[in-house]
Scaffold this active site. Structure first.
Site, PDB file in Angstrom:
ATOM      1  N   GLU A 140       0.814  -1.212   0.000  1.00 25.24           N
ATOM      2  CA  GLU A 140       0.000   0.000   0.000  1.00 25.24           C
ATOM      3  C   GLU A 140       0.851   1.268   0.000  1.00 25.24           C
ATOM      4  OE1 GLU A 140      -4.305  -1.231   1.907  1.00 25.24           O
ATOM      5  OE2 GLU A 140      -2.815  -0.345   3.245  1.00 25.24           O
ATOM      6  N   ASP A 253      -3.994  -8.587   8.696  1.00 22.49           N
ATOM      7  CA  ASP A 253      -2.911  -7.864   9.368  1.00 22.49           C
ATOM      8  C   ASP A 253      -2.548  -8.524  10.697  1.00 22.49           C
ATOM      9  OD1 ASP A 253      -2.928  -6.042   7.284  1.00 22.49           O
ATOM     10  OD2 ASP A 253      -4.415  -4.770   8.268  1.00 22.49           O
TER      11      ASP A 253
END
Length: 319
Positions: A140, A253
């Site tokens: 990202e 995550d």
């Protein structure tokens, strides 16, 4: 210095709860909206910290209210913030997230300051990082930054975990520097063209990563079906821990963070993946990409209550 270094996105998540997603052009009423600290990099750093590890966070935030709140959150978790870049001309990254009644989510991300991180920032940070055992990175942030970070980590003999999300940002070069990659079903299909619907198709995808990209180690996350560990041609299926899912935001995550913690402790990939499965299960049972992440104390209590164990519990080892 910190045991684990995380490089990645830092966002403020605006999370709305609703029974169902609105169709194009439709207006629906939701239940609630909350601002929560997020971003894949930040989530993974907090996951590691809550599991008891010392963590460096490398990323970029804006000089704004969201950036101040995020930095305060890092400090509360005792995460090293000296490598944070603070930029004036961009706002802190933001994600608009909608969670429906099934706990699935949609997400619109505005990168903002995340795209301001550059290779010089990485070189400067790594010139001061000597003793980290693991690098945890995602896609990202700009690809050149990711590759530079992995090159720097290689030179320092760190174990590199690449969470290839979002898959659209992944290139073959980025994959080659990783010691292990952890794609989910969507990312696996994007990278291999294989739709994983079973253990057999997961094994097929693992072989594809090996034979096509030269990736010897991968963990293909199959959501509530479990995960397939492909390690140097050997495959091991790891069952998911059954839970009542409330919020899947941050599940991947939590998995990546737990994996990094176990590797930092010297565990094998299989042992690490089994540990990560328990952490991810506990995460999805709670709301919030970060607020729902378990502490090591909560994890141990959960394991005792549910007759589970992992390498860190003295009762027995999950190997």
């Amino acid at each position: 210095m910190a045991e684990i270094t995380v490089i990645g996105s830092i966002n403020m998540d605006i999370v709305a709860l609703t029974n169902q997603y609105p169709k194009h052009g439709e207006t629906l009423f939701g239940h609630s909206v909350t601002n929560l600290c997020g971003g894949k990099g930040a989530n993974q750093a907090v996951a590691c910290a809550r599991l008891g590890k010392s963590v460096n966070m490398i990323g970029s935030i804006g000089i704004d209210a969201y950036g101040k709140e995020i930095e305060k959150n890092f400090k509360q978790h005792q995460i090293e913030t000296s490598f944070l870049k603070r930029v004036e001309n961009e706002s802190t990254g933001c994600a608009i997230i909608t969670v429906d009644a099934t706990a699935e989510n949609t997400m619109l991300v505005v990168k903002g300051a995340n795209d301001s991180l550059n290779e010089h920032d990485i070189q400067e940070a790594f010139s001061q990082i000597d003793n980290s055992k693991v690098l945890l990175v995602q896609m990202e942030i700009p690809e050149a930054v990711v590759i530079r970070a992995m090159m720097e980590a290689k030179s320092k003999r760190m174990f590199i975990i690449l969470d290839p999300a979002p898959a659209e940002g992944v290139t073959k070069e980025a994959l080659l520097y990783a010691d292990v990659i952890t794609p989910n079903l969507q990312e696996t299909k994007h990278l291999t063209g294989i739709e994983v619907t079973s253990i057999e198709t997961a094994i097929e995808a693992g072989k594809f990563f090996d034979q096509t990209f030269g990736i010897k180690n991968c963990i293909i996350k199959m959501a509530d079906k479990g995960a397939l560990l492909y390690e140097n041609g050997k495959t091991t299926f790891i069952e998911a821990i059954p839970v009542n899912a409330v919020d899947t935001v941050g599940a991947g995550d939590s998995y990546a963070g737990a994996l990094a913690c176990a590797i930092a402790d010297g565990e094998s990939l299989e042992s690490a993946a089994r540990f990560a499965a328990i952490v991810a299960a506990l995460k999805v049972s709670k709301l919030g990409a970060q607020s729902g992440l378990p502490t090591i104390e909560q994890l141990n209590e959960y394991c005792v209550e549910n007759n589970l164990t992992y390498y860190g519990l003295r009762t027995k080892q999950l190997r």
